[in-house]
Design an enzyme around this catalytic site. Structure first.
Site, PDB file in Angstrom:
ATOM      1  N   LEU B  73       9.215 -10.941 -10.808  1.00 27.82           N
ATOM      2  CA  LEU B  73      10.556 -11.311 -11.272  1.00 27.82           C
ATOM      3  C   LEU B  73      11.239 -12.388 -10.441  1.00 27.82           C
ATOM      4  CD1 LEU B  73      11.911  -7.776 -12.191  1.00 27.82           C
ATOM      5  CD2 LEU B  73      11.085  -9.536 -13.749  1.00 27.82           C
ATOM      6  N   ASN B  99      15.610 -11.999 -21.044  1.00 24.86           N
ATOM      7  CA  ASN B  99      14.970 -10.774 -20.583  1.00 24.86           C
ATOM      8  C   ASN B  99      15.652 -10.347 -19.286  1.00 24.86           C
ATOM      9  OD1 ASN B  99      12.588  -9.708 -18.653  1.00 24.86           O
ATOM     10  ND2 ASN B  99      12.063  -9.149 -20.745  1.00 24.86           N
ATOM     11  N   CYS B 130       8.663  -3.540 -15.872  1.00 29.09           N
ATOM     12  CA  CYS B 130       7.952  -4.486 -15.016  1.00 29.09           C
ATOM     13  C   CYS B 130       7.181  -3.723 -13.953  1.00 29.09           C
ATOM     14  CB  CYS B 130       8.915  -5.451 -14.344  1.00 29.09           C
ATOM     15  SG  CYS B 130       8.017  -6.600 -13.254  1.00 29.09           S
ATOM     16  N   LYS B 165      12.358  -3.313 -23.879  1.00 32.37           N
ATOM     17  CA  LYS B 165      10.919  -3.555 -23.745  1.00 32.37           C
ATOM     18  C   LYS B 165      10.255  -2.397 -23.021  1.00 32.37           C
ATOM     19  CE  LYS B 165       7.688  -7.144 -22.405  1.00 32.37           C
ATOM     20  NZ  LYS B 165       7.626  -8.559 -22.016  1.00 32.37           N
ATOM     21  N   ASN B 192       4.704  -4.201 -22.483  1.00 37.05           N
ATOM     22  CA  ASN B 192       4.660  -4.943 -21.245  1.00 37.05           C
ATOM     23  C   ASN B 192       3.242  -4.795 -20.682  1.00 37.05           C
ATOM     24  OD1 ASN B 192       5.367  -6.265 -18.790  1.00 37.05           O
ATOM     25  ND2 ASN B 192       7.469  -5.539 -19.036  1.00 37.05           N
ATOM     26  N   GLY B 244      -1.744  -9.495 -25.957  1.00 38.74           N
ATOM     27  CA  GLY B 244      -3.040 -10.078 -26.265  1.00 38.74           C
ATOM     28  C   GLY B 244      -3.110 -10.896 -27.533  1.00 38.74           C
TER      29      GLY B 244
END
Ligand SMILES: Cc1cc2nc3c(=O)[nH]c(=O)nc-3n(C[C@H](O)[C@H](O)[C@H](O)COP(=O)(O)OP(=O)(O)OC[C@H]3O[C@@H](n4cnc5c(N)ncnc54)[C@H](O)[C@@H]3O)c2cc1C
Ligand SMILES: Cc1cc2nc3c(=O)[nH]c(=O)nc-3n(C[C@H](O)[C@H](O)[C@H](O)COP(=O)(O)OP(=O)(O)OC[C@H]3O[C@@H](n4cnc5c(N)ncnc54)[C@H](O)[C@@H]3O)c2cc1C
Ligand SMILES: Cc1cc2nc3c(=O)[nH]c(=O)nc-3n(C[C@H](O)[C@H](O)[C@H](O)COP(=O)(O)O)c2cc1C
Ligand SMILES: Cc1cc2nc3c(=O)[nH]c(=O)nc-3n(C[C@H](O)[C@H](O)[C@H](O)COP(=O)(O)O)c2cc1C
Ligand code: FES
Ligand code: FES
Lengths: 256, 303, 303, 256
Positions: B73, B99, B130, B165, B192, B244
């Protein structure tokens, strides 16, 4: 500078030695402007082990012949596949990426370009560029033995070439920072690219002698365009991206 | 010509293709390669209340069909974003979404509040997933209790579209999805990165400075697709699918599984013009298969 | 010459390389390609109390650097194993270990009891992590409570080495690892497959008959390595690492992360002689780096 | 039969048409025994999208010339990469895999081999094998048009060739099961390989006429040797592996 995604064509793949190839790429359209120190991101095809693009320095640009040269050292699957490219194969590149070297103000500056291993790649284009812009320069190239000194003839056509080899097979015996020229001449600017220990030794010499010095860093990269923040190096201004704020850094800015 | 419009809460997308946070900078990095205003939505870098230097180098490891990152981050903080970055991107003719991340609930709230006032930011994406920061981050997204805390608190101050998220590093992602839906999230985005690790056997050292990092790229697609499928059945709010996606076909698979929109992350590194190719590919698919709207393929998997 | 011997509980392995259940049949399938007695241990197919037909076809989807399977524990049941298969494999000069699965705790117990009597089966691996069966399987391995139930019950009746195979589809794998260690497991093996999904966009159908399946192969290696690293720090019993191992270097990475032994699964499909290559590669690595025993690299990662 | 992992050498790569190549492989050592109906598992190199091996039927074995023939239809990345193999390239195979066809007891049996598309591949070797063992046979080959009928000359050198094409460009117009021979002759054995709908139609004909019939199934495979249980088909005996108990099945055993 505007960046492009281009499919270039392999005009020639010159086998330099067991470990190195020189890829001479061309295109139907004129190649865009590129500066010394900048690099390209190569998409490697047919290699299940190579997911990301591979950064490779701009070795030389011949605008007349519309040629881009890449000097590639085979170290893993990605560079191996690049080395197997054949005449007329297409290769996808993003270019030009990164910053460039800062040229001295005075054209009569004493300039030394110090390179080792595949790190000599960007110095060829830098030397040619300096010459074209009226700056004479000398090269100091280091390697384990003569075989490891690449593109010697090309360098010699641009300026004086000094060399050291660890086995004494060419130039002076030892490391680049042990070369006698460094005790004889006070340079105004030194540009260096090569293995990190070598660049650190050169940087130390520059600091000791109070010489302007820029180094070109390597780093693992994902995007090459400043989007992912994976390629940082620690500087006096904190973490910065090697792919956009580098690869060329003034040693004053690095935390070496 | 098929209609590509999609709404996520009050957020109107001209097409379902967005960029994933942390992989697309602030958008401008890609403007040499394509007309970025064609993208449905640009989700910019993870933004925190205060500046963060991120993790030490190395932050990247290549893996089979993917990569691990440990950026952590890095960003200059929300004030810098508001004062210095926002002015340069607010006129891009697409949705710019921020975000938001933090180490404490109050950080999230303060950051969201500051963004609430920005005219041209129609939505934020709360990153409670995260894996690359010591405090906060993924910890919020792996338990319902903490996910509820942060989403509930932000919902109180943030009035526009709130996307949450989700982390894939959980036993049951539908539980978390339902919990944040109940707190007023307008949408959930997933996944994530998966927490992973790489080792350099020669040096007997971890490749990343942080030992573990976040796995992304095609390697994770089967897991992401499964989670989108599960979550789309579990919640009523629109689901944004990612993980992906490299091609239009991948994007279509996520939409068939139930995603109303998708995000493209790692693929941008391989092909910086991939977003427009995916938009065009979705359009062709719709036309070839006689769908008049992209909405027709959302959750259209025949099982 | 480096010493490759490793002990897992009372189980003595001539080297740390084993085969992963469900990928190596009963071992004999591979005997044309290499001397299977060179392998440290052969973990045979998932075995259940009663015969199972497994899931309908299709059971396989190829994915980037990996595959999804939905076999669903097809096997002829433990009695058939004892009477018909055991006699044909008991004289293979290596450790034959049976992977045991069930839909109820009592199934596991009954199966383990029957195997306890077999002289040449020195260990069983409890599969509480199969994602491809409706009842039992993974459900047991994703909560501490149920994992404890099944392991505790089997431990009471099974006297030899008891390995418990963990599911990666959890928020915190160390929790489950510690719980089964406390119930008397002699070792934990990880990871089983990650739950994933594949979609055929053209036909708008799932590729697998069961919609979701288990992801294996190099794609999952970073996740597996991370989990082995976490679990090896969390428990005292030896950890067996697996997930995406294709080469000796991969195997060494798992051992550096803390695995005492490793298993090779999907790689057998790509190269049916891979096991001996991995054994030889580990041996070379040890010799080249002057390690006298393979034990020296277990958990030897420098962090 | 003992199975091998072998690196074979491409002796020739014959471009049959846009969609098909014929790979003629050889080796320094004598090829091991292989039976008609068996297949090989090909390791595809340089293809990031191809993780697993690819099953390909044994099209023909010429023991005198030490040749193994594979007829490959390009449908995706794996078969595309196979089609790009060049003379002297090496290709890694596991072979021979699977079972074989059951020959009739009587040498004067009336035998028909029915194939469509790339499904004709195993029938060439089966026909040659039958002939060598003293069984005469006829072929009934189907395709969309004449271009889709492969290796016609090879088939004709073995036995009578009947054909149907959907556009009538060769043989009778229609599908194989509509060919007039099926109304004229009562065969003792039918062997078939091709698209599933075709094989099902042939099986139906065989059942109706009470004819012995074996079909060669396709299936997605991971290991090819009976270890993974991914390739099952549903039979009267439950789920069985196509790679070991097939690919050749008596239609009585299938749940068609
Ligand atoms: C700005 C920049 C310019 C470069 N210019 C050139 C150039 O002109 N010519 C050239 O041959 N190479 C150059 N490189 C290095 C080149 O990018 C790497 O050698 C290449 O990415 C390796 O790819 P691979 O798939 O062959 O090896 P991999 O399989 O990825 O790696 C093989 C081995 O090389 C090491 N390695 C991988 N990447 C790097 C790296 N970036 N630096 C150091 N070690 C690495 C790995 O740790 C591993 O041990 C440059 C790198 C950068 C960042
Ligand atoms: C026993 C057996 C024998 C075979 N013999 C031959 C042969 O002699 N010559 C030949 O060309 N092919 C043969 N095949 C089919 C061949 O294996 C597939 O075409 C091949 O695996 C496709 O690989 P790919 O990477 O090119 O395509 P992929 O990218 O894997 O797939 C492309 C498309 O083909 C479909 N597909 C993939 N595999 C199969 C399959 N096994 N059956 C049907 N559709 C499939 C996919 O769904 C997809 O739509 C045989 C298959 C089996 C099981
Ligand atoms: C280099 C990098 C940086 C990332 N930074 C962030 C971030 O700041 N905030 C966030 O929510 N996700 C971040 N992610 C996760 C991505 O947005 C995305 O969820 C993930 O990569 C999976 O998608 P992909 O496989 O398409 O990349 C990052 C991913 C990468 C690769
Ligand atoms: C086709 C297939 C069948 C499997 N069957 C079983 C099984 O019966 N029992 C079990 O515990 N694991 C089973 N597994 C999981 C593997 O043993 C292993 O945990 C997983 O594949 C990860 O390792 P790999 O990436 O090396 O394959 C199976 C995996 C595959 C691919
Ligand atoms: S490589 Fe992505 S920011 Fe430098
Ligand atoms: S392909 Fe593995 S059992 Fe048939």
């Amino acid at each position: 500078m505007k960046k492009f995604i281009l499919d270039l064509i392999v005009k020639e793949n010159v086998r330099v030695n067991k470990q190195y190839v020189l890829l001479i790429l061309t295109a139907d359209e004129a190649l865009p402007p590129m500066l010394p120190g900048q690099f390209v991101e190569v998409k490697v095809e047919n290699s299940p082990n190579t997911f990301l693009r591979r950064p490779i320095s701009i070795n030389y640009v011949d605008y007349k012949k519309n040629e881009l040269w890449l000097l590639v050292q085979i170290v893993g699957d990605g560079t191996l596949k690049m080395s197997e490219l054949k005449e007329n194969d297409s290769v996808n590149l993003i270019l030009p990426l990164g910053n460039t070297f800062t040229l001295p103000e005075k054209k009569d500056s004493k300039i030394l370009l110090v390179g080792g291993g595949v790190g000599t790649a960007p110095l060829l284009y830098l030397g040619a560029y300096l010459k074209e812009n009226g700056y004479p320069c000398s090269f100091l190239l280091g390697g384990r033995s003569k075989d490891n000194l690449l593109q010697l003839c090309d360098f010699e056509s641009i300026g004086e070439v000094l060399a050291t080899t660890e086995d004494g097979s060419f130039g002076e015996k030892g490391f680049v920072t042990q070369h006698s020229v460094l005790n004889k001449i006070k340079f105004d600017a030194i540009y260096t690219c090569g293995p990190t220990p070598m660049m650190k030794a050169v940087a130390e010499y520059a600091k000791r002698t109070n010489t302007f010095c820029e180094v070109s860093l390597e780093n693992t990269m994902a995007c090459g365009i400043g989007a992912c923040l994976c390629c940082v190096t620690d500087t006096t201004e904190g973490h910065v991206c090697v792919c956009t704020e580098g690869p060329v850094f003034n040693i004053e800015k690095l935390k070496w | 010509m098929a209609n590509l419009n999609i709404n996520i809460g009050d957020l109107q997308l001209k097409n379902p293709v967005m960029t994933a946070s942390g992989t697309f900078g602030y958008g401008t990095e890609y403007s040499d390669f394509m007309d970025i205003s064609r993208i449905g939505g640009i989700i910019v870098k993870g933004t925190t209340l205060r500046e963060r230097q991120g993790n030490p180098y190395p932050r990247l490891a290549e893996t089979p069909s993917g990569m691990l990152n440990a950026v952590g981050l890095q960003n200059k903080g929300v004030d810098y974003f508001v004062n210095n970055i926002y002015p340069t991107i607010k006129d891009v003719d697409t949705n710019v979404i921020v975000n938001v991340s933090g180490s404490e609930v109050s950080d999230y709230v303060a950051t969201a509040e500051k963004l609430n006032g920005l005219d041209k930011i129609p939505a934020i994406e709360l990153n409670i997933s995260c894996p690359n920061v010591k405090e906060g981050g993924m910890a919020f997204g792996t338990s319902c209790v903490s996910a509820v805390q942060v989403v509930g608190a932000v919902r109180k101050v943030y009035k526009k579209t709130l996307i949450v998220k989700l982390s894939p590093n959980v036993t049951d992602i539908t539980e978390i999805a339902r919990a944040v839906e109940a707190e007023g999230a307008d949408s959930v985005s997933l996944i994530n990165t998966l927490l992973g690790m790489a080792i350099d056997a020669k040096r007997r050292k971890p490749v990343l400075s942080t030992i573990t990092g976040g796995l992304s790229g095609p390697a994770v697609k089967p897991v992401a697709l499964r989670m989108v499928w599960q979550v789309a059945k579990a919640v009523k709010v629109p689901v944004i699918g990612l993980g992906g996606i490299m091609t239009a076909t991948d994007a279509i698979e996520f939409m068939l599984a139930g995603a109303s929109a998708i995000q493209i992350g790692t693929a941008n590194f391989i092909d910086p013009a991939v977003c427009v190719k995916v938009i065009e590919g979705i359009e062709s698919y719709l036309n070839d298969n006689n769908f008049s709207s992209v909405k027709d393929i959302i959750g259209a998997l025949e099982v």
